[in-house]
Write a protein that holds these residues in place. Structure first.
Motif, mmCIF file in Angstrom:
data_model
loop_
_atom_site.group_PDB
_atom_site.id
_atom_site.type_symbol
_atom_site.label_atom_id
_atom_site.label_comp_id
_atom_site.label_asym_id
_atom_site.label_seq_id
_atom_site.Cartn_x
_atom_site.Cartn_y
_atom_site.Cartn_z
ATOM 1 N N TYR A 35 8.718 -44.596 12.716
ATOM 2 C CA TYR A 35 7.877 -43.483 13.144
ATOM 3 C C TYR A 35 8.662 -42.185 13.337
ATOM 4 O O TYR A 35 8.058 -41.134 13.543
ATOM 5 C CB TYR A 35 7.134 -43.844 14.428
ATOM 6 C CG TYR A 35 5.854 -44.597 14.146
ATOM 7 C CD1 TYR A 35 4.669 -43.919 13.858
ATOM 8 C CD2 TYR A 35 5.841 -45.988 14.135
ATOM 9 C CE1 TYR A 35 3.509 -44.607 13.587
ATOM 10 C CE2 TYR A 35 4.674 -46.687 13.859
ATOM 11 C CZ TYR A 35 3.512 -45.992 13.582
ATOM 12 O OH TYR A 35 2.356 -46.671 13.300
ATOM 13 N N ASN A 38 7.518 -40.028 10.546
ATOM 14 C CA ASN A 38 6.075 -39.769 10.491
ATOM 15 C C ASN A 38 5.818 -38.277 10.296
ATOM 16 O O ASN A 38 6.432 -37.426 10.951
ATOM 17 C CB ASN A 38 5.415 -40.253 11.781
ATOM 18 C CG ASN A 38 3.904 -40.241 11.695
ATOM 19 O OD1 ASN A 38 3.335 -40.081 10.622
ATOM 20 N ND2 ASN A 38 3.244 -40.422 12.838
ATOM 21 N N GLY A 40 2.990 -36.678 10.964
ATOM 22 C CA GLY A 40 2.165 -36.121 12.030
ATOM 23 C C GLY A 40 2.871 -36.132 13.369
ATOM 24 O O GLY A 40 4.008 -36.575 13.506
ATOM 25 N N GLN A 41 2.173 -35.655 14.399
ATOM 26 C CA GLN A 41 2.737 -35.583 15.737
ATOM 27 C C GLN A 41 2.549 -36.869 16.529
ATOM 28 O O GLN A 41 3.193 -37.065 17.561
ATOM 29 C CB GLN A 41 2.104 -34.414 16.511
ATOM 30 C CG GLN A 41 2.489 -33.051 15.977
ATOM 31 C CD GLN A 41 2.060 -31.934 16.905
ATOM 32 O OE1 GLN A 41 1.456 -32.185 17.951
ATOM 33 N NE2 GLN A 41 2.380 -30.704 16.532
ATOM 34 N N SER A 42 1.674 -37.727 16.055
ATOM 35 C CA SER A 42 1.418 -38.966 16.781
ATOM 36 C C SER A 42 2.585 -39.933 16.613
ATOM 37 O O SER A 42 3.208 -40.003 15.555
ATOM 38 C CB SER A 42 0.131 -39.614 16.271
ATOM 39 O OG SER A 42 -0.050 -40.891 16.856
ATOM 40 N N VAL A 43 2.870 -40.690 17.678
ATOM 41 C CA VAL A 43 3.905 -41.718 17.601
ATOM 42 C C VAL A 43 3.281 -43.098 17.435
ATOM 43 O O VAL A 43 3.976 -44.115 17.492
ATOM 44 C CB VAL A 43 4.782 -41.705 18.877
ATOM 45 C CG1 VAL A 43 5.579 -40.424 18.969
ATOM 46 C CG2 VAL A 43 3.920 -41.909 20.125
ATOM 47 N N ALA A 44 1.966 -43.132 17.217
ATOM 48 C CA ALA A 44 1.275 -44.408 17.069
ATOM 49 C C ALA A 44 0.450 -44.497 15.787
ATOM 50 O O ALA A 44 0.058 -45.585 15.384
ATOM 51 C CB ALA A 44 0.370 -44.669 18.273
ATOM 52 N N VAL A 45 0.183 -43.351 15.151
ATOM 53 C CA VAL A 45 -0.638 -43.326 13.932
ATOM 54 C C VAL A 45 0.212 -42.780 12.790
ATOM 55 O O VAL A 45 0.720 -41.659 12.860
ATOM 56 C CB VAL A 45 -1.904 -42.460 14.119
ATOM 57 C CG1 VAL A 45 -2.722 -42.438 12.826
ATOM 58 C CG2 VAL A 45 -2.735 -42.984 15.278
ATOM 59 N N TRP A 46 0.368 -43.556 11.725
ATOM 60 C CA TRP A 46 1.172 -43.140 10.585
ATOM 61 C C TRP A 46 0.395 -42.144 9.734
ATOM 62 O O TRP A 46 -0.724 -42.404 9.315
ATOM 63 C CB TRP A 46 1.559 -44.355 9.748
ATOM 64 C CG TRP A 46 2.409 -44.004 8.556
ATOM 65 C CD1 TRP A 46 2.015 -43.918 7.259
ATOM 66 C CD2 TRP A 46 3.799 -43.678 8.569
ATOM 67 N NE1 TRP A 46 3.061 -43.566 6.462
ATOM 68 C CE2 TRP A 46 4.180 -43.414 7.238
ATOM 69 C CE3 TRP A 46 4.751 -43.581 9.570
ATOM 70 C CZ2 TRP A 46 5.475 -43.066 6.886
ATOM 71 C CZ3 TRP A 46 6.044 -43.240 9.223
ATOM 72 C CH2 TRP A 46 6.405 -42.989 7.904
ATOM 73 N N GLU A 47 0.986 -40.983 9.473
ATOM 74 C CA GLU A 47 0.313 -39.928 8.721
ATOM 75 C C GLU A 47 1.103 -39.497 7.494
ATOM 76 O O GLU A 47 0.892 -38.415 6.966
ATOM 77 C CB GLU A 47 0.077 -38.709 9.633
ATOM 78 C CG GLU A 47 -0.799 -39.026 10.841
ATOM 79 C CD GLU A 47 -1.024 -37.809 11.723
ATOM 80 O OE1 GLU A 47 -0.988 -36.688 11.183
ATOM 81 O OE2 GLU A 47 -1.220 -37.981 12.941
ATOM 82 N N ALA A 236 5.893 -34.907 26.915
ATOM 83 C CA ALA A 236 5.077 -35.349 25.779
ATOM 84 C C ALA A 236 5.984 -35.996 24.751
ATOM 85 O O ALA A 236 7.050 -35.468 24.430
ATOM 86 C CB ALA A 236 4.348 -34.163 25.146
ATOM 87 N N THR A 238 6.934 -36.956 21.095
ATOM 88 C CA THR A 238 6.705 -36.557 19.713
ATOM 89 C C THR A 238 7.715 -37.283 18.822
ATOM 90 O O THR A 238 8.733 -37.795 19.312
ATOM 91 C CB THR A 238 6.887 -35.037 19.535
ATOM 92 O OG1 THR A 238 8.267 -34.702 19.744
ATOM 93 C CG2 THR A 238 6.012 -34.258 20.507
#
Length: 268
Positions: A35, A38, A40-47, A236, A238
């Protein structure tokens, strides 16, 4: 049938337990590394795959400052700790057994046996009184604190190396009219040098990764890379934190691999 030697790997369920242990240990680390790329900015959703967070971490002045500070502290602390550990190892191994030797071993290895939080609180109280008396709030408090904590980590491989060395080599040098300094310079030091290097690398890694003692001892504006990351995670999370963690992990793995190869080579 001849009795086969006992092997723990043949016990029922051993492989399942071992595999479960490895998965629980390394799966979170692998997830962190993945991650960090990754998009995106999410650490749980792969973008999607991206190196942007590594670039942002590289351009972040706070990260650069914390990294530079961490390397200075780790280098200085490991140098001091290795020097002290070398002298302690020489004093406890290159001589006959003496009364109180076990007590000295316990005192040297005390930071390994006492919870780190206890050591951190003790150092906080000690250095706080010095700060009040002197008004000095520089990095030397962190360097000395890290060095004190790292001494046993440097001491163990150096002591192990010295205990594997034959005393007759130094005795032979003395028989050939070598002075104590010449014996140390040309016989003892070259033979124990791999242990010193291994101890220095281990102390460097321990200092570089330390959080608890650093949090208690540091003054304002003295964040190291681990404490900076801890502060960022409170605000936060990231993928930038993941990228920094991955780089720190890679550096630690390289140093520990070098330590393993060096000590393994010496055992052969």
């Amino acid at each position: 049938m001849a009795n086969r030697a006992f092997e723990v790997a043949r016990l029922p369920g051993f492989r399942t337990i071992a595999l479960t242990g490895f998965v629980l240990l390394y799966l979170p680390i692998i997830t962190l590394v993945v991650y960090s790329f990754n998009a995106g900015q999410s650490v749980a959703v792969w973008e999607g795959f991206s190196l942007d967070w590594y670039a942002k971490a590289w351009q972040n002045e706070a990260v650069k400052g914390a990294t530079y500070r961490s390397l200075i502290i780790a280098a200085a602390a490991s140098g001091i700790a290795t020097t002290v550990a070398t002298m302690a190892a020489l004093g406890t191994t290159r001589r006959k057994a003496f009364k109180g030797q076990t007590v000295i071993y316990v005192m040297i290895n005390q930071p390994l046996m006492v919870p780190e939080i206890v050591t951190a609180v003790a150092l906080l109280i000690f250095f706080a009184s010095i700060k009040v008396l002197t008004g000095y709030t520089g990095l030397w408090y962190l360097i000395i604190a890290h060095a004190a904590f790292c001494v046993p980590f440097a001491y163990l491989p150096i002591r192990a190396r010295l205990e594997g060395m034959d005393l007759t080599l130094e005795t032979a040098a003395g028989d050939l009219y070598a002075s104590h300094w010449q014996t140390f310079r040309y016989v003892t030091l070259p033979l124990m040098l791999p242990g010193i290097i291994a101890g220095a690398m281990l102390a460097f890694v321990i200092s570089l990764d330390d959080v608890v003692i650093t949090e208690f001892v540091k003054s304002g504006g003295q964040d190291t890379l681990p404490t900076y990351m801890l502060g960022q995670m409170r605000r936060a999370i990231t993928p930038e934190v993941n990228a920094i963690s991955t780089v720190l992990l890679a550096l630690t793995v390289v140093l520990l691999t070098a330590f393993f190869l060096l000590t393994r080579k010496n055992e052969k």
